[in-house]
Design an enzyme around this catalytic site. Sequence first.
Site, PDB file in Angstrom:
ATOM      1  N   GLN A 123      -5.501  -1.543  -7.115  1.00 15.70           N
ATOM      2  CA  GLN A 123      -6.162  -0.787  -6.320  1.00 15.70           C
ATOM      3  C   GLN A 123      -6.747   0.167  -6.998  1.00 15.70           C
ATOM      4  OE1 GLN A 123      -4.275   2.246  -3.229  1.00 15.70           O
ATOM      5  NE2 GLN A 123      -3.834   0.116  -2.310  1.00 15.70           N
TER       6      GLN A 123
ATOM      7  N   ASP B 168       0.781  -1.162  -0.001  1.00 16.41           N
ATOM      8  CA  ASP B 168      -0.113  -0.042  -0.056  1.00 16.41           C
ATOM      9  C   ASP B 168       0.885   1.237  -0.062  1.00 16.41           C
ATOM     10  OD1 ASP B 168      -2.552   1.339   0.150  1.00 16.41           O
ATOM     11  OD2 ASP B 168      -2.472   1.547   1.959  1.00 16.41           O
TER      12      ASP B 168
ATOM     13  N   THR C 246      -8.104   4.891  -0.247  1.00 18.38           N
ATOM     14  CA  THR C 246      -8.334   3.779  -1.040  1.00 18.38           C
ATOM     15  C   THR C 246      -9.533   3.179  -0.924  1.00 18.38           C
ATOM     16  OG1 THR C 246      -5.894   2.783  -0.399  1.00 18.38           O
ATOM     17  CG2 THR C 246      -7.241   1.369  -1.010  1.00 18.38           C
TER      18      THR C 246
END
Length: 286
Positions: A277, A203, A227
């Site tokens: 993502q 991430d 996110t």
Amino acid sequence: MAEVKLASLMELETIEQGIYRAQSWDLGFRALFGGQVLGQALSAAYKTVDGGFTAHSFHSYFLLPGDAKKPVMYDVEIVRDGRSFCTRRVKAIQEGRNIFYMTASFQLPEDGMEHQFAVMPDVPPPQDITPDIAFYEANYEKLARPMQEALSYHKPVDIRTVDAVNSFSAKKRDPLRYIWLRAQEEMGTDAQINQASLAYASDYHFLSTALQPHGVSMADRALRIATIDHAMWFHKPVNFNEWLLYVAESPFSGNARGIVKGQIFNRQGELVASTMQEGLMRKIDR
């Protein structure tokens, strides 16, 4: 402050079967770092599967911002136990609210057809790249106070970005980023801790790749970035004790959202994991 250990972040307290509590790290962001919830949720799911099964994928949604000053509870549901595959659904809970969902799938190893079409890019080796943390230490006075206080929590993963963008004065560039990363501590060989730690690190600097074509800095106070969902596939055993190359690319942004895809290679050029993502990217009027 004592040395911060990534493995300790993935150690969960068992409240009862399927219910676990984990500590939180405050990384100086506006909300709880998404990578923490990814790694801990995967660790929680692992606690409910039989030995021999390893995670091959997970799909997750971030529902609400987490509070980095509070612990997180993980509620694991056994969806299916099969002979070759098993599935778990994990809820992350704070203050009685569901902040995150993950569905994770596990498999027993088996032989099968193999191919790799992905090619590892030719980039400078990690020993020739300055660690990202060195930039922030050199610019300590420019950091917001929460980031100054949290800097030690950014050290457990050695992150080295090739041709790194100055986060205080971003310029327009292609939405492509190469990042070397590995654990600073010895992680051992257990699949759970290596996969969970890589999920945590996956991430870092990921969604921000979609900002590069727009010349927008992560330090821009008018920026709201978060996110929405994150998926990950593990193709081969992960060794986070050794350098891995994270290739992040953003094929599209629009409608206040950006999407990024990632490929993670080991030093031998093997594709060990893939990621996707999507996240919110919004500029607000000040």
